[in-house]
Write a protein that holds these residues in place. Structure first.
Motif, PDB file in Angstrom:
ATOM      1  N   GLY A 297     -41.878 -23.124 -59.098  1.00 29.12           N
ATOM      2  CA  GLY A 297     -41.988 -24.323 -59.921  1.00 29.12           C
ATOM      3  C   GLY A 297     -41.179 -25.504 -59.428  1.00 29.12           C
ATOM      4  N   ARG A 299     -41.177 -28.716 -58.107  1.00 28.19           N
ATOM      5  CA  ARG A 299     -42.144 -29.795 -57.946  1.00 28.19           C
ATOM      6  C   ARG A 299     -41.853 -30.671 -56.725  1.00 28.19           C
ATOM      7  N   HIS A 329     -48.406 -22.275 -61.700  1.00 28.96           N
ATOM      8  CA  HIS A 329     -46.958 -22.239 -61.886  1.00 28.96           C
ATOM      9  C   HIS A 329     -46.294 -23.604 -62.000  1.00 28.96           C
ATOM     10  N   ILE A 330     -47.010 -24.669 -61.683  1.00 25.58           N
ATOM     11  CA  ILE A 330     -46.432 -26.008 -61.826  1.00 25.58           C
ATOM     12  C   ILE A 330     -46.843 -26.572 -63.185  1.00 25.58           C
ATOM     13  N   SER A 331     -45.894 -27.076 -63.932  1.00 23.49           N
ATOM     14  CA  SER A 331     -46.222 -27.658 -65.229  1.00 23.49           C
ATOM     15  C   SER A 331     -47.014 -28.944 -65.039  1.00 23.49           C
TER      16      SER A 331
END
Length: 794
Positions: A297, A299, A329-331
């Protein structure tokens, strides 16, 4: 004698104990009564000397006293520890320097094999408690330099190296001092990290072997620097020849993998700036650094890797692409990817604040140089999305421009294939009409054309299935095209035999040939309709038709029991009528659902019960009830339900039509590129035909005619609203933090983009107009003032 010896042993032990407890004055008093210099001897089971303990506690005064009494600075204890080892372990620079100046062996190794086996003073061995507080080392043949580096004592490392310590000395496990740097430090403390960087710098400048590999982990010093997140140490190692993509033997991880896992963007950027190297080097399970950064995660790390050309389509052993990892998995993955895509549109000049008339659109993220297929990234993005909301990313101006340019390159192949299929269906239709009407003029020519185009379509289907079996075997169009071409070829080849005079059953054979032709005509024209529906201009209508058809089929399947029930009921009620026999009743019921009741025929005025054919209803009263129920349920409720679903689907498709059109267009372009990029068809001229430039320059609509000659290459026409959207992106302030509120601004609606752009133009025109008016008014006022002054003078 024994009593005297015990007294001496007791004083000796008290002397060592005083030094251990830092009671230096007491130790000096005890040493003062030693007239025979017996207290410099080793004592205890570990054969510790007073010099060892004094070096450990850092007492220079005691060291000088002991040295004057003849103590040897290179004496070793039972496991090979020297006074220099103790000083290096504790990090006492003054003691270390004192020992080195007096000839201490800087390369003495710790180990049981190095100790003295014979003790000339066996009585001293009885003192087993002496020296238990001293640090116990790993007996692997390590030197004071190993220990100083391991304990992060930078000043000690410098003194030892200045004293000619071997920087590449290996212990019994082939571990060098550089591989121990930072092993027991806290990376959250700035002073300890500064010492670690200093140690790396000292060892590197002393020509230590930078790429030496740890025997158990398979890692290098650069791996450890990346794990600790030290950009400075990483930079020093890289500048002096460290291998940035060395894979450790245990996991296959590179320093780039480790930096991506820890999330230290500064260290990651330091490694990336050391390119060129393969940024997509995989580990043992084929995970790239981009995979790992996305899994954790991080970014900013993901953004940095993508900006340096990381492969978004890289796939692990389990089939997970980097794009899949980002979406999982990345917001807020859509906003994140849109931010990255926004950065690919830059103004033509250096600074965004300056006025500019052209922009640079860079497709390097969507079409990386390392990938032979430019559509691979877009295809991976489509595969990673889970719903129509996520597919809205296809409306991003960069992706839509990319798809339009790719379509402009590949549409020649598409229209060529569509034209070939059109000739096929036309020749099939003419051939069928000529056979039905027994026309023999030019029938051989038409038959030859039909055979040629049938073989062409079959060959094309075989190639598609061979290259991409998983995709094309699941396509309805593939089977439709294959079956229609096969039936047409079979009919054209066997028709001559069916008409032959030698065939005793020529009429029967021709009957089956016409069956094949009729089915082939229907399926070929259906396939032609689907091909026309792939044209971007016609696709919305094709999408509406296919969606409505699917929903109607679902409704019919859901209510098929109701329809069958009415059909069988009508076959009994209207037993006397031929159209309601057992098999025709279902078709008749379907027709009646559309409103074709033929009420007078079903219910004649003289309703009586009889069994004669075509004379009326068999069960009049029951039949009327069933017929009324049928009208209410099937003909009104069910049909209106299907109409309502169709209308609702069309309204919904009007909102999603652009996204689905781009999706279908992207899929078709990807399939064409996949086929043409295969090694069977791979050639230079075809590669140039399907590839687009990865960077283009666009001019604004107002300045296009003035600066069009300055652009890099002529490009296909791009819609005005798309150009406006790209210019709006280039004019958008850049935020390094994608969590800002401006990310929530959606620019997907082209009408909004165009409106804003036009509004900006109108404001500029109004400003210019008001400026001219104000200038004119001022000049007129000045002119009037001059006239008045002239009149007054006159």
């Amino acid at each position: 004698m024994d009593i005297v010896q015990e007294s001496v042993d007791h004083n000796h032990a008290a002397f060592i104990s005083a030094i251990e407890n830092r009671e230096f004055n007491k130790a000096k008093k005890i040493l003062a009564i030693d007239s025979q210099n017996k207290y410099i001897r080793s004592v205890g089971a570990l054969q510790i000397t007073a010099l060892h303990v004094a070096a450990w506690q850092g007492s220079i005064d005691l060291l000088n006293l002991l040295y004057k009494r003849g103590a040897d600075v290179n004496d070793v204890d039972k496991i090979g520890r020297t006074a220099l080892y103790y000083a290096a372990h504790e990090g006492n620079a003054e003691v270390t320097k004192w020992l080195v100046e007096r000839g201490a062996d800087v390369n003495a190794k710790v180990g049981v094999h190095s100790c003295a086996r014979n003790n000339p003073y066996p009585s001293l061995m009885k003192l087993r408690d002496v020296g238990k507080k001293l640090p116990l080392p790993v007996c692997w043949g390590r030197t004071p330099l190993h220990q100083a580096v391991r304990n992060n004592h930078a000043d000690i490392v410098r003194i030892l190296i200045e004293g000619d310590a071997n920087v590449d000395v290996q212990d019994d496990h082939n571990i060098t001092p550089l591989l121990l740097a930072g092993n027991v430090m806290n990376r959250n403390k700035a002073n300890e990290m500064a010492k670690f960087v200093e140690i790396i710098e000292i060892l590197v400048f002393a020509k230590a072997a930078i790429n030496s590999v740890h025997p158990s982990t398979g890692t290098t010093a650069l791996h450890h620097a990346a794990m600790l997140g030290s950009a400075e140490a990483t930079q020093i190692l890289l500048a002096n020849g460290a291998e940035p993509m060395y894979r450790c033997s245990s996991s296959g991880s590179t320093p780039l993998h480790i930096a991506a896992n820890t999330g230290n963007c500064e260290t990651l950027m330091t490694l990336l700036e050391a390119m060129p190297f393969d940024i997509d080097t995989p580990d043992q399970i084929n995970r790239t650094a981009l995979h790992i950064a996305a899994y954790q995660g991080h970014r900013e790390c993901v953004r940095a890797l993508i900006s340096y050309g990381a492969n978004l389509t890289a796939t692990t052993n389990t089939g997970v692409t980097a794009v899949d990892a980002i979406f999982s998995h990345i917001s807020r993955p859509l906003e994140f990817l849109k931010n990255i895509l926004d950065s690919c549109v830059q103004p033509g000049n250096k600074y965004r604040s300056e006025k500019y008339e052209n922009i640079v659109v860079d497709f390097k993220i969507l079409a990386p140089k390392y990938n032979q297929m430019q559509m691979a990234v877009v295809t991976a993005i489509i595969a990673a999305t889970s719903n129509i909301t996520q597919l809205a990313i296809l409306q991003h101006p960069l992706i839509e421009t990319f798809l339009r340019l790719k379509w402009a390159k590949l549409r020649t192949l598409f229209f060529g294939f569509m034209f070939a299929h059109l000739l096929f269906v036309i020749s099939l239709s003419i051939y069928a009409i000529m056979n039905v009407q027994h026309i023999t003029t030019y029938i051989e020519v038409v038959q030859g054309c039909l055979i040629f185009f049938s073989c062409f379509i079959l060959f094309n289907n075989i190639i598609q299935v061979t290259l991409e079996p998983k995709h094309y075997l699941r396509q309805f169009e593939t089977w439709l095209s294959f079956v229609s071409a096969t039936l047409a070829l079979a009919a054209s080849v066997t028709s001559d035999f069916a008409k032959s005079k030698h065939n005793n059953k020529s009429e029967f054979s021709m009957f089956w040939v016409l069956h094949f032709i009729s089915l082939a005509i229907l399926m070929s024209w259906m396939h032609m309709m689907l091909l026309i529906g792939r044209v971007p201009m016609c696709y919305p209508y094709a999408l509406m038709f296919s969606t409505v058809l699917k929903n109607i089929v679902k409704v019919l399947l859901a209510f098929c029991c109701l329809i069958i029930g009415f059909a069988f009921s009508f076959s009994i009620v209207f037993h006397g009528q031929d159209e309601f026999n057992f098999w025709n009743s279902i078709m008749k019921t379907m027709v009646m659902m559309m409103g074709e009741y033929e009420y007078e025929k079903l219910f004649p005025s003289n309703n009586t019960t009889y069994n004669e054919k075509d004379k009326g209803i068999f069960l009049p009263f029951t039949g009327q009830i069933i017929f009324f129920v049928f009208i209410m349920i099937a003909s009104i409720a069910l049909v209106n339900l299907m109409i309502g679903l169709a209308v609702n689907d069309i309204q919904g498709l009007e909102r999603e039509g652009r996204i689905r059109r781009l999706l279908k267009q992207a899929e078709f372009i990807a399939h064409l590129e996949r086929v043409t990029s295969h090694r069977i068809f791979r050639c230079k001229w075809l590669f140039c035909l399907i590839m687009i430039p990865t960077k283009i320059t666009l001019a604004s609509r107002q300045s296009y005619h003035r600066i069009s000659h300055l652009l890099e290459k002529p490009i296909p026409k791009i819609p005005a609203d798309l150009i406006d959207a790209l210019f709006l992106l280039a004019n958008k302030p850049f935020f390094s933090n994608d969590n800002s509120a401006d990310e929530n601004i959606e620019i997907n609606g082209r009408w909004l983009v165009s409106t804003l752009f036009n509004l900006e133009e109108q404001i500029q025109h109004l400003k210019a107009y008001s400026y001219r008016n104000s200038t004119n008014r001022k000049s007129m006022n000045r002119h009037r003032v001059r006239k008045k002054n002239i009149r007054k003078k006159q």
